[in-house]
Scaffold this motif. Sequence first.
Motif, PDB file in Angstrom:
ATOM      1  N   TRP A 138       4.534   3.536   4.789  1.00 42.63           N
ATOM      2  CA  TRP A 138       3.713   2.206   4.899  1.00 42.63           C
ATOM      3  C   TRP A 138       4.535   1.198   5.208  1.00 42.63           C
ATOM      4  O   TRP A 138       5.601   0.953   4.684  1.00 42.63           O
ATOM      5  CB  TRP A 138       2.862   1.998   3.935  1.00 42.63           C
ATOM      6  CG  TRP A 138       2.068   0.803   4.057  1.00 42.63           C
ATOM      7  CD1 TRP A 138       0.712   0.841   4.270  1.00 42.63           C
ATOM      8  CD2 TRP A 138       2.305  -0.654   3.681  1.00 42.63           C
ATOM      9  NE1 TRP A 138       0.373  -0.519   4.489  1.00 42.63           N
ATOM     10  CE2 TRP A 138       1.378  -1.414   3.833  1.00 42.63           C
ATOM     11  CE3 TRP A 138       3.507  -1.084   2.919  1.00 42.63           C
ATOM     12  CZ2 TRP A 138       1.596  -2.665   3.551  1.00 42.63           C
ATOM     13  CZ3 TRP A 138       3.783  -2.449   2.643  1.00 42.63           C
ATOM     14  CH2 TRP A 138       2.482  -3.265   3.041  1.00 42.63           C
ATOM     15  N   SER A 173       6.749   0.478   1.798  1.00 40.23           N
ATOM     16  CA  SER A 173       6.741   1.409   0.682  1.00 40.23           C
ATOM     17  C   SER A 173       6.912   2.724   1.065  1.00 40.23           C
ATOM     18  O   SER A 173       6.804   3.219   2.130  1.00 40.23           O
ATOM     19  CB  SER A 173       5.403   1.251   0.243  1.00 40.23           C
ATOM     20  OG  SER A 173       4.390   2.135   0.895  1.00 40.23           O
ATOM     21  N   HIS A 203       4.500  -3.211   6.842  1.00 41.37           N
ATOM     22  CA  HIS A 203       3.653  -4.334   7.113  1.00 41.37           C
ATOM     23  C   HIS A 203       4.587  -5.509   7.554  1.00 41.37           C
ATOM     24  O   HIS A 203       5.584  -5.775   6.826  1.00 41.37           O
ATOM     25  CB  HIS A 203       3.005  -4.774   5.807  1.00 41.37           C
ATOM     26  CG  HIS A 203       2.094  -6.197   6.046  1.00 41.37           C
ATOM     27  ND1 HIS A 203       0.878  -6.389   6.842  1.00 41.37           N
ATOM     28  CD2 HIS A 203       2.689  -7.280   5.611  1.00 41.37           C
ATOM     29  CE1 HIS A 203       0.792  -7.467   6.728  1.00 41.37           C
ATOM     30  NE2 HIS A 203       1.578  -8.324   5.974  1.00 41.37           N
ATOM     31  N   ARG A 209       0.742  -1.231   0.113  1.00 45.52           N
ATOM     32  CA  ARG A 209      -0.017  -0.068  -0.011  1.00 45.52           C
ATOM     33  C   ARG A 209       0.816   1.170  -0.122  1.00 45.52           C
ATOM     34  O   ARG A 209       2.104   1.094   0.586  1.00 45.52           O
ATOM     35  CB  ARG A 209      -0.888   0.109   1.235  1.00 45.52           C
ATOM     36  CG  ARG A 209      -1.714  -1.151   1.453  1.00 45.52           C
ATOM     37  CD  ARG A 209      -2.801  -1.251   0.549  1.00 45.52           C
ATOM     38  NE  ARG A 209      -3.724  -2.295   0.724  1.00 45.52           N
ATOM     39  CZ  ARG A 209      -3.811  -3.443  -0.093  1.00 45.52           C
ATOM     40  NH1 ARG A 209      -2.752  -3.500  -0.870  1.00 45.52           N
ATOM     41  NH2 ARG A 209      -4.382  -4.600   0.074  1.00 45.52           N
ATOM     42  N   TYR A 210       0.427   2.236  -0.403  1.00 44.96           N
ATOM     43  CA  TYR A 210       1.219   3.659  -0.487  1.00 44.96           C
ATOM     44  C   TYR A 210       0.263   4.446   0.431  1.00 44.96           C
ATOM     45  O   TYR A 210      -0.873   4.684   0.253  1.00 44.96           O
ATOM     46  CB  TYR A 210       1.074   3.861  -1.784  1.00 44.96           C
ATOM     47  CG  TYR A 210       2.050   3.053  -2.748  1.00 44.96           C
ATOM     48  CD1 TYR A 210       3.515   3.088  -2.742  1.00 44.96           C
ATOM     49  CD2 TYR A 210       1.512   2.073  -3.595  1.00 44.96           C
ATOM     50  CE1 TYR A 210       4.303   2.086  -3.283  1.00 44.96           C
ATOM     51  CE2 TYR A 210       2.200   1.235  -4.300  1.00 44.96           C
ATOM     52  CZ  TYR A 210       3.724   1.124  -4.430  1.00 44.96           C
ATOM     53  OH  TYR A 210       4.277   0.300  -4.835  1.00 44.96           O
ATOM     54  N   ASP A 211       0.899   5.199   1.173  1.00 39.97           N
ATOM     55  CA  ASP A 211       0.623   6.171   1.964  1.00 39.97           C
ATOM     56  C   ASP A 211       1.279   7.804   1.827  1.00 39.97           C
ATOM     57  O   ASP A 211       2.622   7.632   2.131  1.00 39.97           O
ATOM     58  CB  ASP A 211       0.501   5.972   3.414  1.00 39.97           C
ATOM     59  CG  ASP A 211      -0.372   6.834   4.452  1.00 39.97           C
ATOM     60  OD1 ASP A 211      -0.378   7.706   3.972  1.00 39.97           O
ATOM     61  OD2 ASP A 211      -0.667   6.193   5.356  1.00 39.97           O
TER      62      ASP A 211
END
Length: 176
Positions: free
Chosen positions: A57, A73, A59, A50-52
């Motif tokens: 980001w 990311s 995990h 995911r990109y924030d």
Amino acid sequence: MNSDVQIAGDPLAIPHLLPPVPAHPSTVAGFAGLARSIAADRAAWAPLVRYDATTRWYHRLRTAPGYEVWLLSWVPGQGSGRHDHGPSSGVLTVLEGELTEHAADGPRTLAAGAQRVFAPGYAHEVVNDALVPAVSLHVYFPGLTEMPMLPRAGGQNAVAEHSARCAAPVQGTPAS
């Protein structure tokens, strides 16, 4: 004439006679190999990314006795801040894009496929200076328990000098 298997039986059928399976790799090269094998399994990690725009980001992809694996990311401009990894050693592998590592020995561009290994006490900052997002994989052994943020280094200091001795590219990978 009978074979050993016919006489003694299949050794795989007698698990108590087999050497124990290690809980995790036992060398830096083993952890670097673990990172490469996880990186090669794109189908397993790519759907999780995911990109924030507001923060990096991350995990936790895997945890096992003695180590953990993180997927991160980075959108353009995002960085880690200068830090070390406490008592943990690690392997940083760039999966996609390009990251810049700033350490005591100067900046280093890490393209997709590049790996860096580091020992406890290694201080650095990682930044996405590129115009496209990047993804990286981080293996920490033992698992990451602390990540102290450090002031930006204006010059060489004891931590920076120690850091220069504690990191190295993995043989056979582009370190730029």
